[in-house]
Design an enzyme around this catalytic site. Structure first.
Site: not given
Ligand SMILES: CC(C)(COP(=O)(O)OP(=O)(O)OC[C@H]1O[C@@H](n2cnc3c(N)ncnc32)[C@H](O)[C@@H]1OP(=O)(O)O)[C@@H](O)C(=O)NCCC(=O)NCCS
Length: 370
Positions: A135, A297, A327
């Site tokens: 990224c 980004h 992204n």
């Molecule tokens: C990925 C991201 C959106 C996930 O959101 P979050 O609130 O942290 O979610 P979690 O990973 O803790 O998961 C929460 C729940 O949502 C669920 N979930 C994950 N992806 C899902 C999706 N696409 N649709 C529905 N549910 C989803 C998980 O299974 C979890 O369920 P559970 O509570 O029953 O176990 C968030 O963590 C994020 O944006 N992180 C930064 C990622 C990033 O920027 N990456 C690129 C780097 S440059």
């Protein structure tokens, strides 16, 4: 790394009388390409258990573009963006004297995409460098190009960020935390020297913390043999020699997809983004209120909003387009920069800040006057 204009005092007997100023690096042309195929959040419901509400609420993404499965590659998209950037710079592909290509989704494991651009655009037998910083790859690539321009080594550098993520994500429910985030596209810049004191790159700042290398990573194919991880992330055949790079067992166990601990990425990103932006401002005696446009980004809209609040930036000081493209990793900054400029949101003399954070972890910023 700080790359402010440096006054080289005296490099020879003759130059005792002639102080030499290094030129600054300006963006002479910019271009972007996104595939026409729009994939909405609703479209993803066909493949996995997710919802438009979940994706929009957590990431701000409404839709993304996916490249044609067989007709478009990371390089072909890069070529489309580069054609526009080169034309806008008022030069021809044969005038480019160095290529820097940032991507994590190359056409081939090796060679890199830079040489494929050189071939596709019928450029001279120039140097071609691939950057693998995910990224923050584009800001790293820009920083490398800046050094080559300032030292006078090259006059026309093509810097590219391009990704075709759609080819290798896990679109089943198992991979939904990652696959809903990413999209395909490309952006490109032409860098040239300028003597204009009110234009060009003021400084770039690059960082890494490999302590978190496995938090956001694609382990396979690779040579690691589970060396760095307490648990097995690669199952390989028990042959006497070879056959560890990619095995049937890895594919059977879905070990060929990216892995991400999203919450850990989020927590680190909201600290490092403001930190590296402030580093660039402080290095140049500036403050957040001086920023004309911040191009973060496009990792997640919630991260960008957090950064905006933390730095007390107005809405018109930050440009986001993750809602349309998701992204696009190394391509996200040049695409957003190009789009903001095309929309008239960046004007000559504006202070533009680019900032990125991602896998590695690596993070970086660049401050420039448009
Ligand atoms: C990925 C991201 C959106 C996930 O959101 P979050 O609130 O942290 O979610 P979690 O990973 O803790 O998961 C929460 C729940 O949502 C669920 N979930 C994950 N992806 C899902 C999706 N696409 N649709 C529905 N549910 C989803 C998980 O299974 C979890 O369920 P559970 O509570 O029953 O176990 C968030 O963590 C994020 O944006 N992180 C930064 C990622 C990033 O920027 N990456 C690129 C780097 S440059």
């Amino acid at each position: 790394m700080q790359t402010k204009q440096v006054h080289f005092p005296y490099i020879s007997y003759l130059s005792l009388l002639i102080p030499i100023d290094m030129p600054r690096t300006k963006i002479a042309g910019i271009g972007m390409y996104v595939p026409p195929n729009v994939v909405t959040n609703h479209d993803l419901l066909k493949y996995m258990d997710t919802s438009d509400e979940w994706i929009q609420e957590r990431t701000g993404i409404k839709e993304r573009r996916f490249a044609d499965r067989t007709k478009e590659t990371t390089t072909t998209m890069a070529v489309e963006a580069s054609k526009i950037a080169i034309e806008r710079a008022g030069i021809a592909p044969q005038d480019i004297d160095f290529i820097i290509f940032a991507t994590l989704s190359p056409d081939y494991y090796f060679p890199g995409c830079g040489v494929l651009v050189q071939r596709a655009m019928q450029m001279k037998e120039i140097g071609a460098l691939d950057v693998r910083n995910q990224c923050s790859g584009f800001v790293y690539a820009l920083s490398v190009g800046d050094q080559f321009i300032k030292t006078g080594m090259y006059k026309n550098i093509l810097v590219i960020g391009s990704e075709k993520h759609s080819f290798g994500l896990d679109f089943s429910t198992r991979g939904r935390n990652i696959s809903v985030i990413f999209g395909d596209g490309a952006g490109a810049l032409v860098l040239q020297p300028t003597e204009n004191p009110n234009q060009g790159i003021l400084s770039t700042h690059l960082h890494s913390d490999g302590g978190n290398a496995e938090i956001l990573a694609m382990f396979n194919p690779g040579t690691h043999a589970n060396h760095w991880t307490p648990e097995s992330v690669a199952d390989f055949d028990h042959a006497e020699i070879g056959e560890m790079f990619m095995s049937h067992a890895m594919i059977d166990k879905a070990q060929n997809f990216p892995n991400m601990d999203g919450p850990t990425v989020f927590k680190k990103a909201v600290v490092k983004f403001p930190e590296v932006i402030m580093e660039s401002l402080t290095a140049n005696g500036l403050q957040p209120s001086d920023i004309g446009v911040l191009i973060p980004h496009q990792a997640n809209l919630r991260i960008a909003q957090f950064v905006q609040q933390k730095l007390k930036l107005r809405d018109d000081q930050v440009y986001n387009n993750i809602d349309k493209y998701g992204n696009t990793t190394a391509a996200s900054i040049p695409i957003a920069l190009c789009e903001a400029w095309q929309m008239g949101k960046i004007k000559e003399g504006d202070l533009v800040c680019l900032a990125a954070f991602g896998s590695g972890f690596t993070w970086a910023s660049a401050l420039l006057m448009w």
